[in-house]
Design an enzyme around this catalytic site. Structure first.
Site, PDB file in Angstrom:
ATOM      1  N   TYR A 250       0.852  -1.197   0.000  1.00  0.00           N
ATOM      2  CA  TYR A 250       0.000   0.000   0.000  1.00  0.00           C
ATOM      3  C   TYR A 250       0.887   1.245   0.000  1.00  0.00           C
ATOM      4  O   TYR A 250       2.109   1.151  -0.045  1.00  0.00           O
ATOM      5  CB  TYR A 250      -0.990  -0.062   1.171  1.00  0.00           C
ATOM      6  CG  TYR A 250      -1.962  -1.223   0.991  1.00  0.00           C
ATOM      7  CD1 TYR A 250      -2.825  -1.255  -0.103  1.00  0.00           C
ATOM      8  CD2 TYR A 250      -1.972  -2.299   1.866  1.00  0.00           C
ATOM      9  CE1 TYR A 250      -3.693  -2.331  -0.308  1.00  0.00           C
ATOM     10  CE2 TYR A 250      -2.835  -3.374   1.673  1.00  0.00           C
ATOM     11  CZ  TYR A 250      -3.698  -3.385   0.579  1.00  0.00           C
ATOM     12  OH  TYR A 250      -4.542  -4.452   0.362  1.00  0.00           O
TER      13      TYR A 250
ATOM     14  N   ARG B 163      -5.296 -14.805  12.265  1.00  0.00           N
ATOM     15  CA  ARG B 163      -6.331 -15.789  11.970  1.00  0.00           C
ATOM     16  C   ARG B 163      -6.512 -16.752  13.141  1.00  0.00           C
ATOM     17  O   ARG B 163      -7.594 -17.304  13.333  1.00  0.00           O
ATOM     18  CB  ARG B 163      -5.989 -16.522  10.671  1.00  0.00           C
ATOM     19  CG  ARG B 163      -6.219 -15.662   9.437  1.00  0.00           C
ATOM     20  CD  ARG B 163      -5.700 -16.323   8.188  1.00  0.00           C
ATOM     21  NE  ARG B 163      -4.250 -16.424   8.193  1.00  0.00           N
ATOM     22  CZ  ARG B 163      -3.551 -17.146   7.337  1.00  0.00           C
ATOM     23  NH1 ARG B 163      -4.180 -17.848   6.409  1.00  0.00           N
ATOM     24  NH2 ARG B 163      -2.234 -17.173   7.396  1.00  0.00           N
TER      25      ARG B 163
ATOM     26  N   CYS C   2      -6.869 -22.229   5.819  1.00  0.00           N
ATOM     27  CA  CYS C   2      -7.646 -22.532   4.604  1.00  0.00           C
ATOM     28  C   CYS C   2      -8.040 -21.266   3.848  1.00  0.00           C
ATOM     29  O   CYS C   2      -8.283 -21.312   2.642  1.00  0.00           O
ATOM     30  CB  CYS C   2      -8.896 -23.318   4.971  1.00  0.00           C
ATOM     31  SG  CYS C   2     -10.074 -22.342   5.949  1.00  0.00           S
TER      32      CYS C   2
ATOM     33  N   GLN D  51     -15.372 -35.797   3.188  1.00  0.00           N
ATOM     34  CA  GLN D  51     -14.496 -35.231   2.149  1.00  0.00           C
ATOM     35  C   GLN D  51     -13.339 -34.428   2.730  1.00  0.00           C
ATOM     36  O   GLN D  51     -12.291 -34.296   2.099  1.00  0.00           O
ATOM     37  CB  GLN D  51     -15.312 -34.317   1.237  1.00  0.00           C
ATOM     38  CG  GLN D  51     -16.212 -35.049   0.275  1.00  0.00           C
ATOM     39  CD  GLN D  51     -16.890 -34.038  -0.629  1.00  0.00           C
ATOM     40  OE1 GLN D  51     -16.258 -33.343  -1.410  1.00  0.00           O
ATOM     41  NE2 GLN D  51     -18.199 -33.954  -0.501  1.00  0.00           N
TER      42      GLN D  51
HETATM   43 FE1  SF4 Z   1      -8.044 -19.722   9.610  1.00  0.00          FE
HETATM   44 FE2  SF4 Z   1      -9.522 -20.789   7.645  1.00  0.00          FE
HETATM   45 FE3  SF4 Z   1     -10.664 -19.649   9.787  1.00  0.00          FE
HETATM   46 FE4  SF4 Z   1      -9.433 -18.139   7.974  1.00  0.00          FE
HETATM   47  S1  SF4 Z   1     -11.255 -19.375   7.655  1.00  0.00           S
HETATM   48  S2  SF4 Z   1      -9.269 -17.964  10.203  1.00  0.00           S
HETATM   49  S3  SF4 Z   1      -7.722 -19.452   7.444  1.00  0.00           S
HETATM   50  S4  SF4 Z   1      -9.383 -21.485   9.751  1.00  0.00           S
END
Ligand code: SF4
Length: 650
Positions: free
Chosen positions: A174, A320, A346, A426
């Site tokens: 940025y 996260r 993910c 899955q």
């Molecule tokens: Fe972590 Fe996936 Fe949750 Fe994002 S969606 S915080 S990457 S577990």
């Protein structure tokens, strides 16, 4: 004594004391409403404050004027005093939970497109961002000086709103970062050239803030330790720049990485190791004596403590990780590390969803694959039931496990029947793909938590109407998942035809030559799985784009790995017929081609719902809920969300 003595020790940024070294870094939420803090945003941050994070940094707040474009829909804004009361509400709420809070001040520069911004972007030099691809207008000296004051005024509003400190967004490509990098800053005046010139814009902002609001107003600078793009700033470049920022008065450095178009993603996916950018913080720490914050997939308090113990950083940003489990600090402090819902990298619920929504013009907020309550903090507490029911959950994939766990936590009596020898569905198969093992870790977590909550998990149990009837449940949750789609043009009698799920389950074909039909997420992951086992793989995809059903970051990493592994892609290639060991293909433009002498033909052509024995039980069970892929094949994020909702509402 705590297992994490350093993590939970006090630290100071400037004159502000923090109770521990866990930082929630800035991450987009899509919760702002017309640039202002919303109730949803307050609830989201309060949850993380209650969970024990020492310092919370808001998502980026733009210092730019209110935009006429779509951009204003998605970002916090701090360009005007009218935002202050909303910000103060957030600050007061976080302070009342004994946490500190900073606001991140940002200007996007060239990393935005006029179609969203509403006007031509600006930058140090008129060179486009490789992703946005729009030539920005070069800032004049007078405009740069004015922008310095714009940032200083924004900092003033921040302090007025009660923030403990501000963070300047100088990373991820940025505007401030664009000045740091000689890839984007080609200026020959005092704002370009050597490290002093390239750091001058940021240094003047810091000096301006200190001049106006005094040295007791702490300023964190978030920088890149490496841009990971050709010609971008490297660790060596940034080691020259950071002492100049400290000289200007910076109180702490927060070291991230990556820009738009970089070969390593800023929001590192599952394929990157835990602590992937810590070495950059460590490098920066060698040349400064202020606290340095490390970031990069730090999802575990043990790893966080180790980083601090080894003197690689002074604090850890667990972004996260705190989305996935806001109570991570408290759980770590009280020795309940086994119950932490760990972020698995993910990106499905967070950055990929935010980016995809922005491109579609949708303002849906952040959530999380492993924690469906994220983004709905005020409404999704687990409420104990006053009428416990006997519930059978049929299917132990992610939807069924989440439904069973949530219902059991509410006090229901839950049995989960899984027809296979292991739960996971899955997601367990996805976890077989190299680099995707954390999906299996999440399944194990759900299984363990469900067991602890009292769910009776029965494996190898095929649900029939008779069996269900004999157990006379009050409610059934049908989470029976999906089956692989097998179109009519496939000759299933062919000895070399397999489904992707069979392959991931362990039926690895002999021989070398393999065609994977379908270039969506499952096809690409299966191709990666097979290439890793030494197969020569060709992916056949009807559309022009591979990985259309997976997030941009995951898809980018997968495509690159497949290319490195020598996987061949046939795009715009429609499969006409599969016969014996041959695939007949019609390509764009009408050309017909044939893949012959294949050792295996692997089907990854989507899925169809498997809602059995749905219709058979509706008449004999008072309450039936059909969830996840059994309802409609979609992503794991949707399946887990629906499992949670079913468990919450029964
Ligand atoms: Fe972590 Fe996936 Fe949750 Fe994002 S969606 S915080 S990457 S577990």
């Amino acid at each position: 004594m705590s297992q994490f003595p350093i993590l939970f020790s006090e630290v100071r940024i400037g004159q502000v004391s923090l109770k521990n070294r866990i930082v929630m870094p800035a991450m987009a939420t899509n919760f702002a409403v017309d640039g202002a803090v919303s109730s949803n945003m307050v609830d989201y941050f309060v949850k993380r404050a209650e969970g024990g994070a020492g310092l919370i940094i808001t998502e980026a707040a733009t210092v730019m004027d209110e935009s006429t474009g779509e951009f204003g829909k998605y970002h916090l804004n701090i360009s005007d005093d009218r935002y202050i009361p909303f910000l103060r509400r957030l600050v007061d709420a976080v302070h009342s939970r004994d946490a500190r809070i900073a606001i991140q001040l940002s200007h996007l520069g060239r990393q935005i497109h006029s179609s969203i911004l509403g006007t031509q972007p600006v930058a140090p030099s008129p060179f486009p961002c490789p992703v946005c691809k729009e030539v920005p207008r070069e800032l004049s000296i007078a405009e740069i000086e004015s922008l310095v004051e714009t940032f200083v005024s924004a900092a003033g509003r921040s302090y007025k709103a009660g923030f403990d400190m501000v963070e300047l967004h100088g990373c991820h490509g940025y505007l401030i970062g664009q000045f740091f990098s000689s890839r984007s800053n080609k200026r020959t005046d005092r704002y370009g050239g050597d490290a002093r010139g390239r750091s001058r814009f940021c240094a003047e902002i810091i000096r301006g803030i200190k001049r106006e609001f005094g040295s007791s107003s702490p300023v964190i600078i978030r920088i890149n330790g490496h841009d990971y793009i050709d010609g971008g700033a490297t660790l060596m470049d940034m080691k020259e720049i950071v002492p100049l920022l400290i000289e200007a008065g910076a109180d702490a450095l927060h070291v991230s990485a990556g820009v738009y178009g970089s070969y390593r993603a800023t929001v590192a996916p599952m394929y990157e190791k835990h602590g992937c950018f810590v070495e950059l913080a460590e490098g920066i720490r060698e040349v400064v004596d202020v606290p340095v914050i490390a970031v990069g997939r730090i999802n575990d308090p043990h790893l966080a403590e180790k980083i601090l113990k080894e003197n690689r950083a002074d604090m850890v940003a667990m972004g996260r990780a705190l989305i996935a489990d806001p109570e991570l600090p408290q759980k770590a402090m009280s020795g309940r590390t086994g119950s932490i819902r760990k972020c698995i990298g993910c990106n499905q619920g967070c950055i990929d969803r935010i980016n995809a929504n922005m491109m579609l013009g949708i303002t849906e907020g952040i959530t999380c694959l492993v924690n469906p309550s994220v983004g709905r903090e005020a409404e999704t507490g687990i409420v104990k039931t006053t009428h416990p029911k006997n519930i059978i959950v049929i299917g132990g994939g992610p939807a069924g496990l989440e439904a069973a766990l949530t219902a059991a936590m509410r006090g229901h009596h839950v049995s989960l029947w899984e027809k296979e020898k292991a739960v996971g569905g899955q997601l367990r198969l996805a976890g077989e793909v190299p680099g995707r093992e954390e999906f299996k870790g999440f399944i194990s977590f759900l299984e363990m938590q469900a067991g602890k909550a009292g769910v009776d998990i029965v494996l190898n149990m095929l649900a029939t109407q008779d069996l269900i009837f004999k157990n006379s449940p009050d409610a059934v949750v049908l989470a029976t998942g999906a089956l692989p789609a097998v179109p009519a043009f496939i000759d299933v009698r062919s000895a070399v035809v397999l489904t992707a799920w069979e392959v991931l389950e362990g039926a690895v074909p002999g021989g070398r030559r393999v065609a994977v039909l379908g270039g969506g997420g499952v096809g690409m992951e299966t191709a990666h799985f097979l290439a890793d086992k030494g197969k020569q793989v060709t992916v056949v995809e009807a559309a022009g784009y591979l990985g259309r059903d997976i997030g941009l970051i995951t898809s980018f990493y997968l495509r690159r790995m497949l290319a490195d592994e020598g996987v061949e892609f046939l795009r715009f290639s429609e499969v006409l017929k599969v016969e014996n060991d041959e695939v007949h293909i019609l390509q764009k433009g009408g050309k017909k081609v044939k893949l012959s002498n294949l050792d295996a033909i692997v089907l990854a052509l989507g899925a169809v719902s498997n809602a059995q024995p749905g219709n058979d039980i509706a008449d004999v069970v008072p309450e039936v809920h059909v969830i996840g892929d059994a309802l409609k094949p979609r992503k794991a994020l949707d399946a887990i969300f629906e499992g949670f909702e079913a468990g919450r509402k029964i």
